[in-house]
Design a protein around this motif. Structure first.
Motif, mmCIF file in Angstrom:
data_model
loop_
_atom_site.group_PDB
_atom_site.id
_atom_site.type_symbol
_atom_site.label_atom_id
_atom_site.label_comp_id
_atom_site.label_asym_id
_atom_site.label_seq_id
_atom_site.Cartn_x
_atom_site.Cartn_y
_atom_site.Cartn_z
ATOM 1 N N PHE A 175 -24.380 -0.457 22.327
ATOM 2 C CA PHE A 175 -25.655 -0.612 23.028
ATOM 3 C C PHE A 175 -26.447 -1.793 22.476
ATOM 4 O O PHE A 175 -26.521 -1.965 21.253
ATOM 5 C CB PHE A 175 -26.493 0.663 22.875
ATOM 6 N N LEU B 73 -33.112 -3.499 21.356
ATOM 7 C CA LEU B 73 -34.250 -3.901 22.186
ATOM 8 C C LEU B 73 -35.429 -4.382 21.347
ATOM 9 O O LEU B 73 -36.330 -5.063 21.852
ATOM 10 C CB LEU B 73 -34.698 -2.719 23.056
ATOM 11 N N MET C 71 -27.903 2.777 32.876
ATOM 12 C CA MET C 71 -29.294 2.309 32.901
ATOM 13 C C MET C 71 -29.958 2.467 34.271
ATOM 14 O O MET C 71 -31.165 2.637 34.349
ATOM 15 C CB MET C 71 -29.387 0.866 32.405
ATOM 16 N N CYS D 148 -29.432 6.103 22.141
ATOM 17 C CA CYS D 148 -28.535 4.955 22.329
ATOM 18 C C CYS D 148 -29.098 3.674 21.704
ATOM 19 O O CYS D 148 -28.364 2.908 21.085
ATOM 20 C CB CYS D 148 -28.281 4.709 23.811
ATOM 21 N N HIS D 149 -30.391 3.406 21.894
ATOM 22 C CA HIS D 149 -30.934 2.111 21.463
ATOM 23 C C HIS D 149 -31.536 2.145 20.060
ATOM 24 O O HIS D 149 -32.057 1.133 19.592
ATOM 25 C CB HIS D 149 -31.989 1.619 22.472
ATOM 26 N N TYR E 135 -33.169 -2.638 36.822
ATOM 27 C CA TYR E 135 -32.300 -1.454 36.769
ATOM 28 C C TYR E 135 -32.826 -0.416 37.764
ATOM 29 O O TYR E 135 -32.061 0.225 38.475
ATOM 30 C CB TYR E 135 -32.295 -0.829 35.367
ATOM 31 N N ILE F 248 -43.330 0.872 27.617
ATOM 32 C CA ILE F 248 -42.044 0.770 26.905
ATOM 33 C C ILE F 248 -41.828 -0.673 26.457
ATOM 34 O O ILE F 248 -41.403 -0.936 25.323
ATOM 35 C CB ILE F 248 -40.889 1.253 27.824
ATOM 36 N N GLN G 106 -31.247 5.869 33.893
ATOM 37 C CA GLN G 106 -32.335 5.954 32.908
ATOM 38 C C GLN G 106 -33.646 5.408 33.467
ATOM 39 O O GLN G 106 -34.728 5.896 33.144
ATOM 40 C CB GLN G 106 -31.965 5.183 31.637
ATOM 41 N N ASN H 226 -25.891 -1.082 36.359
ATOM 42 C CA ASN H 226 -25.237 -0.425 35.232
ATOM 43 C C ASN H 226 -25.463 1.075 35.423
ATOM 44 O O ASN H 226 -26.614 1.511 35.511
ATOM 45 C CB ASN H 226 -25.823 -0.906 33.896
ATOM 46 N N THR I 67 -36.338 9.460 24.722
ATOM 47 C CA THR I 67 -35.035 9.689 25.352
ATOM 48 C C THR I 67 -34.112 8.465 25.226
ATOM 49 O O THR I 67 -32.924 8.562 25.474
ATOM 50 C CB THR I 67 -35.192 9.986 26.862
ATOM 51 N N CYS I 68 -34.657 7.330 24.882
ATOM 52 C CA CYS I 68 -33.861 6.095 24.796
ATOM 53 C C CYS I 68 -33.243 5.948 23.405
ATOM 54 O O CYS I 68 -32.251 5.246 23.223
ATOM 55 C CB CYS I 68 -34.723 4.874 25.085
ATOM 56 N N ARG J 151 -30.072 -5.020 38.930
ATOM 57 C CA ARG J 151 -29.153 -5.130 37.800
ATOM 58 C C ARG J 151 -28.351 -3.839 37.765
ATOM 59 O O ARG J 151 -28.949 -2.755 37.657
ATOM 60 C CB ARG J 151 -29.908 -5.357 36.493
ATOM 61 N N TYR K 1 -39.546 -9.760 29.271
ATOM 62 C CA TYR K 1 -38.107 -9.632 29.522
ATOM 63 C C TYR K 1 -37.720 -8.161 29.711
ATOM 64 O O TYR K 1 -37.028 -7.805 30.653
ATOM 65 C CB TYR K 1 -37.302 -10.256 28.369
ATOM 66 N N LEU L 24 -36.036 -3.547 33.163
ATOM 67 C CA LEU L 24 -36.195 -2.143 33.583
ATOM 68 C C LEU L 24 -36.488 -2.057 35.085
ATOM 69 O O LEU L 24 -35.977 -1.179 35.777
ATOM 70 C CB LEU L 24 -37.298 -1.465 32.753
ATOM 71 N N TYR M 178 -21.159 -7.208 24.409
ATOM 72 C CA TYR M 178 -22.289 -7.211 25.346
ATOM 73 C C TYR M 178 -22.633 -8.646 25.778
ATOM 74 O O TYR M 178 -22.881 -8.909 26.957
ATOM 75 C CB TYR M 178 -23.505 -6.531 24.709
HETATM 76 C C1 HEC Z 1 -26.721 6.795 27.142
HETATM 77 C C2 HEC Z 1 -27.115 5.571 26.478
HETATM 78 C C3 HEC Z 1 -28.413 4.896 26.922
HETATM 79 C C4 HEC Z 1 -29.662 5.474 27.026
HETATM 80 C C5 HEC Z 1 -30.073 6.921 26.819
HETATM 81 C C6 HEC Z 1 -30.569 4.383 27.372
HETATM 82 N N1 HEC Z 1 -29.877 3.208 27.468
HETATM 83 FE FE1 HEC Z 1 -30.665 1.350 27.837
HETATM 84 N N2 HEC Z 1 -28.827 0.533 27.802
HETATM 85 C C7 HEC Z 1 -27.648 1.219 27.595
HETATM 86 C C8 HEC Z 1 -26.513 0.330 27.853
HETATM 87 C C9 HEC Z 1 -25.031 0.684 27.788
HETATM 88 C C10 HEC Z 1 -27.068 -0.937 28.179
HETATM 89 C C11 HEC Z 1 -26.335 -2.222 28.606
HETATM 90 C C12 HEC Z 1 -26.214 -2.148 30.116
HETATM 91 C C13 HEC Z 1 -25.754 -3.385 30.809
HETATM 92 O O1 HEC Z 1 -24.743 -3.978 30.410
HETATM 93 O O2 HEC Z 1 -26.453 -3.787 31.780
HETATM 94 C C14 HEC Z 1 -28.513 -0.773 28.131
HETATM 95 C C15 HEC Z 1 -29.412 -1.786 28.392
HETATM 96 C C16 HEC Z 1 -30.787 -1.661 28.353
HETATM 97 C C17 HEC Z 1 -31.731 -2.745 28.522
HETATM 98 C C18 HEC Z 1 -31.383 -4.206 28.756
HETATM 99 C C19 HEC Z 1 -31.164 -4.905 27.425
HETATM 100 C C20 HEC Z 1 -31.015 -6.385 27.523
HETATM 101 O O3 HEC Z 1 -30.871 -7.019 26.472
HETATM 102 O O4 HEC Z 1 -31.039 -6.935 28.635
HETATM 103 C C21 HEC Z 1 -32.982 -2.222 28.423
HETATM 104 C C22 HEC Z 1 -34.299 -2.960 28.520
HETATM 105 C C23 HEC Z 1 -32.823 -0.798 28.189
HETATM 106 N N3 HEC Z 1 -31.484 -0.487 28.142
HETATM 107 C C24 HEC Z 1 -33.884 0.103 28.034
HETATM 108 C C25 HEC Z 1 -33.717 1.481 27.933
HETATM 109 C C26 HEC Z 1 -34.810 2.436 27.963
HETATM 110 C C27 HEC Z 1 -36.271 2.054 28.074
HETATM 111 C C28 HEC Z 1 -34.260 3.666 27.874
HETATM 112 C C29 HEC Z 1 -34.972 5.020 27.899
HETATM 113 C C30 HEC Z 1 -35.841 5.270 29.022
HETATM 114 C C31 HEC Z 1 -32.824 3.500 27.751
HETATM 115 N N4 HEC Z 1 -32.520 2.168 27.814
HETATM 116 C C32 HEC Z 1 -31.920 4.545 27.590
HETATM 117 C C33 HEC Z 1 -27.531 2.546 27.213
HETATM 118 C C34 HEC Z 1 -28.566 3.464 27.204
#
Ligand code: HEC
Ligand code: HEC
Length: 211
Positions: free
Chosen positions: A62, A65, A90, A50-51, A80, A105, A93, A87, A46-47, A85, A72, A77, A167
């Motif tokens: 985005f 990772l 996130m 975007c990632h 969040y 993960i 998520q 957002n 599901t991630c 943190r 880290y 996570l 970012y």
């Molecule tokens: C709809 C888009 C989207 C999805 C789906 C998503 N993310 Fe993200 N993710 C983002 C965005 C936007 C950020 C930056 C958020 C911020 O500025 O804090 C982020 C940030 C993160 C970060 C922090 C990165 C860092 O360098 O600090 C992690 C870890 C992460 N996501 C893990 C996940 C995981 C695991 C999943 C799935 C379970 C997931 N994300 C699903 C959009 C998404």
């Protein structure tokens, strides 16, 4: 009397320091050894939208990772999930992730190769100088994040290469505003507190050139 009172605070300080050291160790060992890469691959379906498929984000919207230290990723996570943190995307998520899923993960993304598709060609002289050498009151970013922005796996310091400029700029402003103070974020707060807006833009522009 004096003898009876003096050893107390000294012992107290010592214990606090030792506890900190132990927490640090326990955190890093747990995050790396408690996670299953295979289960992590499943949990990140599901991630990927975007990632990116293996944690290399297809767009500057985005952060990538891939290759980030497991410690880290797990810490972010959890932050969040708890809301420490902030957002909107996130927080949602991470809301349903279990501790074990977070470890899985983190192990999965840490094991992926980080690829920087389009490093920026125009950097910043000021940013490069600050990054490599710091200035009075600001330590060199390279000391913790590495000269090429590869991060420091054992210490859990994130890689910066491949992170979008917007970012990076936003992250530095967040630290400067006292956000992201959880866990090892406390190492970034005093660094960012010293940076001007111009310096933050310059650093973000330089970091975007790291390949
Ligand atoms: C709809 C888009 C989207 C999805 C789906 C998503 N993310 Fe993200 N993710 C983002 C965005 C936007 C950020 C930056 C958020 C911020 O500025 O804090 C982020 C940030 C993160 C970060 C922090 C990165 C860092 O360098 O600090 C992690 C870890 C992460 N996501 C893990 C996940 C995981 C695991 C999943 C799935 C379970 C997931 N994300 C699903 C959009 C998404
Ligand atoms: C003493 C070590 C140290 C120094 C020096 C340092 N950093 Fe960091 N940095 C860290 C740690 C640890 C984190 C992760 C903090 C957290 O958990 O939020 C981090 C996080 C970051 C992030 C967020 C990465 C992400 O994926 O969200 C950016 C951007 C960053 N640092 C840029 C810089 C810049 C630019 C400098 C130099 C002006 C710098 N750092 C100096 C240790 C350091």
């Amino acid at each position: 009397m004096m003898n009876a009172i003096h050893p107390m605070p000294r012992r107290g300080r010592f214990t606090a320091g030792m506890l900190l050291g132990l927490t640090f160790l326990a955190g890093s060992v747990h995050a790396q050894e408690g996670g299953s890469i295979k289960a992590g691959r499943e949990a990140t379906q599901t991630c990927a939208g975007c990632h990116g498929a293996k944690g290399n984000s297809p767009t500057p919207a985005f952060p990538s990772l891939a290759g980030q230290p497991a410690k880290y990723i797990a810490a972010q996570l959890k932050a969040y999930r708890s809301g420490k943190r902030e957002n909107a995307i996130m927080n949602g998520q991470a809301a349903g992730l279990s501790d074990q899923q977070i470890l899985d993960i983190a192990a999965y993304y840490a094991a992926q190769e980080r690829k920087v598709a389009n490093p920026a060609s125009e950097g910043s002289e000021m940013g490069a100088q600050l990054y490599a050498h710091g200035r009075e009151g600001v330590p060199a970013c390279a000391a913790c994040h590495g000269v090429g922005g590869h991060g420091n796996q054992p210490a859990g310091f994130p890689a910066l290469r491949g992170l979008p400029a917007a970012y990076v700029g936003q992250s530095l402003k967040d630290y400067r505003a006292g956000k992201r103070a959880h866990g090892q974020g406390s190492l970034m707060l005093p660094v960012a507190a010293e940076l001007s807006g111009e310096e933050i833009e310059a650093l973000a522009a330089h970091i975007a050139t790291l390949d």
